[in-house]
Design a protein around this motif. Structure first.
Motif, PDB file in Angstrom:
ATOM      1  N   PHE A  39       9.240  -2.110 -15.230  1.00  0.00           N
ATOM      2  CA  PHE A  39       8.107  -2.858 -15.763  1.00  0.00           C
ATOM      3  C   PHE A  39       8.242  -4.344 -15.451  1.00  0.00           C
ATOM      4  CE2 PHE A  39       7.343   0.889 -18.585  1.00  0.00           C
ATOM      5  CZ  PHE A  39       6.126   1.187 -18.029  1.00  0.00           C
ATOM      6  N   ILE A  40       9.463  -4.847 -15.582  1.00  0.00           N
ATOM      7  CA  ILE A  40       9.659  -6.267 -15.288  1.00  0.00           C
ATOM      8  C   ILE A  40       9.451  -6.535 -13.793  1.00  0.00           C
ATOM      9  CG2 ILE A  40      11.379  -8.114 -15.198  1.00  0.00           C
ATOM     10  CD1 ILE A  40      12.525  -6.878 -17.806  1.00  0.00           C
ATOM     11  N   HIS A  41      10.120  -5.709 -12.989  1.00  0.00           N
ATOM     12  CA  HIS A  41      10.090  -5.930 -11.553  1.00  0.00           C
ATOM     13  C   HIS A  41       8.735  -5.606 -10.944  1.00  0.00           C
ATOM     14  CE1 HIS A  41      13.449  -7.121  -9.071  1.00  0.00           C
ATOM     15  NE2 HIS A  41      12.766  -6.653  -8.048  1.00  0.00           N
ATOM     16  N   GLY A  42       8.177  -4.468 -11.350  1.00  0.00           N
ATOM     17  CA  GLY A  42       6.905  -4.032 -10.776  1.00  0.00           C
ATOM     18  C   GLY A  42       5.741  -4.828 -11.326  1.00  0.00           C
ATOM     19  N   GLY A  43       5.790  -5.079 -12.634  1.00  0.00           N
ATOM     20  CA  GLY A  43       4.693  -5.807 -13.241  1.00  0.00           C
ATOM     21  C   GLY A  43       4.562  -7.213 -12.676  1.00  0.00           C
ATOM     22  N   LYS A  44       5.721  -7.805 -12.334  1.00  0.00           N
ATOM     23  CA  LYS A  44       5.740  -9.176 -11.841  1.00  0.00           C
ATOM     24  C   LYS A  44       4.955  -9.309 -10.540  1.00  0.00           C
ATOM     25  CE  LYS A  44       9.677 -10.698 -10.536  1.00  0.00           C
ATOM     26  NZ  LYS A  44      11.144 -10.774 -10.620  1.00  0.00           N
ATOM     27  N   SER A  45       5.150  -8.321  -9.654  1.00  0.00           N
ATOM     28  CA  SER A  45       4.528  -8.459  -8.336  1.00  0.00           C
ATOM     29  C   SER A  45       3.166  -7.788  -8.265  1.00  0.00           C
ATOM     30  CB  SER A  45       5.458  -7.882  -7.275  1.00  0.00           C
ATOM     31  OG  SER A  45       5.887  -6.610  -7.665  1.00  0.00           O
ATOM     32  N   LEU A  46       2.723  -7.256  -9.387  1.00  0.00           N
ATOM     33  CA  LEU A  46       1.437  -6.563  -9.369  1.00  0.00           C
ATOM     34  C   LEU A  46       0.296  -7.569  -9.426  1.00  0.00           C
ATOM     35  CD1 LEU A  46       0.320  -3.667  -9.415  1.00  0.00           C
ATOM     36  CD2 LEU A  46       0.137  -3.889 -11.879  1.00  0.00           C
ATOM     37  N   THR A  47      -0.615  -7.474  -8.467  1.00  0.00           N
ATOM     38  CA  THR A  47      -1.781  -8.349  -8.476  1.00  0.00           C
ATOM     39  C   THR A  47      -3.032  -7.493  -8.398  1.00  0.00           C
ATOM     40  OG1 THR A  47      -1.743  -8.481  -6.087  1.00  0.00           O
ATOM     41  CG2 THR A  47      -0.600 -10.225  -7.278  1.00  0.00           C
ATOM     42  N   TRP A  48      -4.162  -8.141  -8.569  1.00  0.00           N
ATOM     43  CA  TRP A  48      -5.412  -7.412  -8.513  1.00  0.00           C
ATOM     44  C   TRP A  48      -5.626  -6.826  -7.128  1.00  0.00           C
ATOM     45  CZ3 TRP A  48      -7.938  -4.824 -11.698  1.00  0.00           C
ATOM     46  CH2 TRP A  48      -9.263  -4.447 -11.457  1.00  0.00           C
ATOM     47  N   ASN A  49      -5.112  -7.529  -6.096  1.00  0.00           N
ATOM     48  CA  ASN A  49      -5.238  -7.053  -4.721  1.00  0.00           C
ATOM     49  C   ASN A  49      -4.694  -5.651  -4.533  1.00  0.00           C
ATOM     50  OD1 ASN A  49      -6.480  -9.263  -3.730  1.00  0.00           O
ATOM     51  ND2 ASN A  49      -4.617 -10.248  -2.942  1.00  0.00           N
ATOM     52  N   PHE A  50      -3.648  -5.343  -5.314  1.00  0.00           N
ATOM     53  CA  PHE A  50      -3.012  -4.043  -5.184  1.00  0.00           C
ATOM     54  C   PHE A  50      -4.033  -2.918  -5.347  1.00  0.00           C
ATOM     55  CE2 PHE A  50      -0.908  -0.318  -6.860  1.00  0.00           C
ATOM     56  CZ  PHE A  50       0.146  -0.162  -5.989  1.00  0.00           C
ATOM     57  N   PHE A  51      -4.976  -3.125  -6.249  1.00  0.00           N
ATOM     58  CA  PHE A  51      -5.952  -2.075  -6.540  1.00  0.00           C
ATOM     59  C   PHE A  51      -7.162  -2.105  -5.620  1.00  0.00           C
ATOM     60  CE2 PHE A  51      -3.722  -2.903 -10.517  1.00  0.00           C
ATOM     61  CZ  PHE A  51      -3.296  -1.636 -10.829  1.00  0.00           C
ATOM     62  N   THR A  52      -7.387  -3.243  -4.938  1.00  0.00           N
ATOM     63  CA  THR A  52      -8.651  -3.368  -4.202  1.00  0.00           C
ATOM     64  C   THR A  52      -8.485  -3.492  -2.690  1.00  0.00           C
ATOM     65  OG1 THR A  52      -8.573  -5.736  -4.561  1.00  0.00           O
ATOM     66  CG2 THR A  52      -9.862  -4.459  -6.130  1.00  0.00           C
ATOM     67  N   LYS A  53      -7.299  -3.863  -2.221  1.00  0.00           N
ATOM     68  CA  LYS A  53      -7.146  -4.122  -0.786  1.00  0.00           C
ATOM     69  C   LYS A  53      -6.431  -2.994  -0.070  1.00  0.00           C
ATOM     70  CE  LYS A  53      -8.576  -8.530  -0.222  1.00  0.00           C
ATOM     71  NZ  LYS A  53      -7.839  -9.663  -0.801  1.00  0.00           N
ATOM     72  N   LEU A  54      -6.629  -2.943   1.243  1.00  0.00           N
ATOM     73  CA  LEU A  54      -5.881  -2.020   2.096  1.00  0.00           C
ATOM     74  C   LEU A  54      -4.510  -2.614   2.396  1.00  0.00           C
ATOM     75  CD1 LEU A  54      -8.559  -0.907   4.700  1.00  0.00           C
ATOM     76  CD2 LEU A  54      -7.468   0.528   2.991  1.00  0.00           C
ATOM     77  N   PRO A  55      -3.550  -1.760   2.815  1.00  0.00           N
ATOM     78  CA  PRO A  55      -2.248  -2.310   3.202  1.00  0.00           C
ATOM     79  C   PRO A  55      -2.414  -3.256   4.391  1.00  0.00           C
ATOM     80  CG  PRO A  55      -2.152   0.076   3.044  1.00  0.00           C
ATOM     81  CD  PRO A  55      -3.582  -0.311   2.929  1.00  0.00           C
ATOM     82  N   THR A  56      -1.637  -4.329   4.395  1.00  0.00           N
ATOM     83  CA  THR A  56      -1.702  -5.264   5.522  1.00  0.00           C
ATOM     84  C   THR A  56      -0.603  -4.925   6.522  1.00  0.00           C
ATOM     85  OG1 THR A  56      -0.326  -6.710   4.214  1.00  0.00           O
ATOM     86  CG2 THR A  56      -2.680  -7.215   4.291  1.00  0.00           C
ATOM     87  N   PRO A  57      -0.765  -5.353   7.785  1.00  0.00           N
ATOM     88  CA  PRO A  57       0.300  -5.148   8.771  1.00  0.00           C
ATOM     89  C   PRO A  57       1.559  -5.905   8.344  1.00  0.00           C
ATOM     90  CG  PRO A  57      -1.733  -5.853   9.830  1.00  0.00           C
ATOM     91  CD  PRO A  57      -1.946  -5.998   8.363  1.00  0.00           C
ATOM     92  N   VAL A  58       2.687  -5.493   8.925  1.00  0.00           N
ATOM     93  CA  VAL A  58       3.962  -6.126   8.589  1.00  0.00           C
ATOM     94  C   VAL A  58       3.879  -7.638   8.791  1.00  0.00           C
ATOM     95  CG1 VAL A  58       6.391  -6.262   9.205  1.00  0.00           C
ATOM     96  CG2 VAL A  58       5.206  -4.076   9.303  1.00  0.00           C
ATOM     97  N   GLY A  59       4.397  -8.391   7.825  1.00  0.00           N
ATOM     98  CA  GLY A  59       4.447  -9.835   7.983  1.00  0.00           C
ATOM     99  C   GLY A  59       3.243 -10.528   7.371  1.00  0.00           C
ATOM    100  N   GLU A  60       2.183  -9.776   7.133  1.00  0.00           N
ATOM    101  CA  GLU A  60       1.001 -10.381   6.532  1.00  0.00           C
ATOM    102  C   GLU A  60       1.019 -10.013   5.061  1.00  0.00           C
ATOM    103  OE1 GLU A  60      -3.525  -9.769   7.556  1.00  0.00           O
ATOM    104  OE2 GLU A  60      -2.293  -9.840   9.366  1.00  0.00           O
ATOM    105  N   SER A  61       1.022 -10.999   4.196  1.00  0.00           N
ATOM    106  CA  SER A  61       1.148 -10.655   2.781  1.00  0.00           C
ATOM    107  C   SER A  61      -0.230 -10.505   2.152  1.00  0.00           C
ATOM    108  CB  SER A  61       1.947 -11.745   2.067  1.00  0.00           C
ATOM    109  OG  SER A  61       1.249 -12.960   2.166  1.00  0.00           O
ATOM    110  N   GLY A  62      -0.243 -10.041   0.915  1.00  0.00           N
ATOM    111  CA  GLY A  62      -1.489  -9.985   0.154  1.00  0.00           C
ATOM    112  C   GLY A  62      -2.228  -8.674   0.218  1.00  0.00           C
TER     113      GLY A  62
END
Lengths: 283, 323
Positions: A39-62
């Motif tokens: 919860f600490i580790h996963g919750g920290k990096s969880l953003t709204w993008n996670f639910f709405t965006k497609l995976p990005t290519p390697v090296g491109e964040s977000g």
């Protein structure tokens, strides 16, 4: 002499009892640790993008895993269509029409199927769907998960139907209902909550399955249109992202793990509460 | 109302045996047939599963025969397939998991069934059963990023104590048979606890009371009377846990190291049956490669079926439920 023996016995008693307590502490401590860390580790990096965006290519964040979330939902839908009718009706057979050698065989086979490792079920779905069609698909992954749902669905349905008091059945039949009508209008409605909860638990269990999806629904970096294309799924994404050598992907894997575990545990907690309440009422 | 009238009319003595269509209208036969078909289809699916595994592994079975099981080489490039490294890895990691899991699991089950106040016992069991619901890929994730770093720090201590045995030789990279065994242990402990706790609780109260009345301490009554009484059920829970750990795929794949070699050291990377299927199935080129992997699936299937059957016989023997 005796008092020394007694002291020794008392010491053994105290030591062993403490040890069993420590075992319990370790077991529950693990859970608290797993939940806390995730919860600490996963919750920290969880953003709204996670639910709405497609995976990005390697090296491109977000990027996110929107396609994997939808993919998991579609896989579960197929799994339900495959597993629930067979499991439910099979459970009705065992509870209401059973009692013969045939139902013994069915029960035994159900147990056997329940013990089959999930990866072997994956091979089965591969040989039945992927091999003839020559391509990975949502259908194949859903079939694998559906087959995994059958044994638990059978068992929970049978258990909840058997828990319905005989007097209810007798009442229905005494009023002139046929056996089928009594089952359909009296027995099944009485067991409805339990059966539905059983299906929810069953879905939560297969929602986290990864192994049978690896070579059935495979994976997909984009949205998967329809049911005949390979699709991403949340658990498979956790696996691929966790073993990849990119720090950014590891964070995504933690987020996905957080989302998956929250869903699975929420369903489990709610279902167990409903079930324990139902049991108290029945008693 | 409609139902009652059909029942009455069908009971009329003058009427000859009802026609098939009439019987269908009554609903009972329809319900029977539909549910029977569902039950039969479970047999069909299971039969088909075995059949598909058998048929699709034919190329490998024809080429290697029974020596497949004991051949040590797994070399897809050379077309040489042997199952022994995977069978070895599967058995070793499961054995290690049991070695760690049995004392902890049974100990906790004893505490929860015999010593803890019921309210606390129920709450803790609830928590522990949630552990059993955690998806295996999440155990794998924690294995890679949490457990392996922990094991790296305790590795020198283990080596200092047990380093003289062949089991703890050679360099430790993190991914290893040892890590896989520890992850599996964490995964099977909840199973052992929840089933063992139930069979221990099912031991009649007068057994305990008799032991205590004879002057036994709490521990003596538990260990010498209650646990032997429940031993079949406890053994069953262990077999169930074993079957689960043999077939476990994701968590093992992520930490075992995926190296098809047979090494005595637990610190060396290894491979398991389920892990090799998970890793190589989609990359398998050629019929022989795929069929060798499917034959591995068949071996795994046979292994877990035997272990599960033994578990069920044991658990059923003590009247324990669940699992």
């Amino acid at each position: 002499m005796t008092s020394r023996l007694l002291l020794r016995r008392k010491a053994v008693n105290a030591v062993m009892l403490t040890l069993t307590g420590l075992c319990t502490l370790f077991a529950t401590g693990t859970l608290v640790f797993i939940l806390g860390y995730l919860f600490i580790h996963g919750g920290k990096s969880l953003t709204w993008n996670f639910f709405t965006k497609l995976p990005t290519p390697v090296g491109e964040s977000g990027g996110g895993m929107a396609n994997a979330i939808l993919g998991s939902a579609k896989l579960l839908a197929v799994a339900m269509v495959v597993g629930v009718p067979i499991g439910f009706l099979g459970g009705v057979y065992l509870a209401e029409f059973g009692g013969t050698t045939f139902s013994f065989i069915v029960r035994y086979t159900t147990d056997l199927l329940n013990g089959v490792p999930s990866i072997v079920i994956g091979i089965f779905a591969y040989t039945v769907i992927v091999l003839p069609q020559k391509h990975f698909s949502t259908m194949a992954g859903g079939l694998a998960l559906g087959v995994m749902m059958i044994p638990i669905a059978v068992r929970s349905t049978e258990e909840f139907l058997r828990a319905v008091p005989v007097s209810l059945r007798e009442g229905a039949v005494a009023l002139g209902a046929s056996k089928a009508k009594a089952i359909l209008t009296v027995v099944i409605p009485a067991a409805k909550n339990g059966i539905m909860t059983g299906i929810m638990l069953n879905l939560a269990r297969v929602a986290g399955e990864t192994a049978p999806l690896l070579f059935t629904s495979f994976s997909n970096r984009y949205w998967s249109p329809g049911w005949e294309q390979p699709t991403a799924a949340l658990p498979v994404m956790i696996f691929t992202y966790a073993i990849a050598p990119y720090e950014d992907w590891h964070q995504q894997a933690w987020s996905a793990g957080f989302v998956l575990l929250t869903l699975v545990l929420a369903v489990n907690v709610i279902a167990r509460m409903i079930l324990s309440k139902a049991k108290h009422v029945a008693r | 109302m409609a139902a009652s009238s059909t029942t009455i009319s069908s009971a009329g003595p003058a009427r000859p045996a009802r026609s098939f269509v009439q019987r269908l209208r009554g609903g009972d036969e329809v319900a029977y047939l539909i549910t029977f078909a569902a039950a039969a289809s479970i047999l069909l699916v299971t039969g088909l599963l075995v059949f598909e595994l058998y048929i699709n592994s034919s190329a490998s079975r024809a080429k290697f025969g029974l020596s497949f099981l004991v051949t040590k080489t797994w070399d897809p490039v050379a077309g040489q397939y042997g199952a022994w490294p995977f069978i070895y890895g599967t058995v070793v990691t499961s054995a290690l998991a049991l070695f760690i899991g049995i004392p902890l699991g049974v100990g906790a089950a004893i505490f929860l069934a015999e010593l803890a106040p019921p309210a606390i016992s129920d709450a803790l069991t609830f928590l522990i059963e949630l552990l059993a619901a955690v998806p295996s890929v999440i155990y794998g994730l924690l294995g890679i990023f949490v457990l392996i770093p922990i094991l790296r720090t305790v590795e020198p201590a283990i080596r200092a104590v047990l380093g003289w045995t062949p089991l703890f030789q050679g360099p430790f990279y993190g991914v290893s048979l040892f890590s896989a065994g520890v992850v599996l242990a964490v995964m099977i402990i909840p199973f052992i606890i929840s089933i063992s706790r139930e069979v221990i609780r099912a031991v009649p109260g007068d057994q305990r009371e008799a032991a205590l009345a004879l002057g036994a301490t709490r521990w003596e009554s538990t260990w010498d009377v209650v646990v032997p009484y429940a031993r079949k059920g406890i053994a069953g829970s262990i077999f169930l846990a074993l079957a689960r750990s043999l077939g476990e795929t994701m968590a093992v794949t992520m930490v075992i190291g995926n190296d098809p070699k047979v090494k005595a050291s637990l610190f060396a990377p290894g491979y398991s049956i389920a892990a090799v299927i998970a890793n190589e199935f989609t990359e398998a080129t050629g019929q022989l490669y795929t069929s060798a992997l499917i034959e591995l699936g068949l071996v795994l299937f046979a292994l877990t079926i035997v272990i599960n059957a033994m578990a069920r016989i044991l658990v059923a023997g003590t009247g324990g439920r669940n699992g």
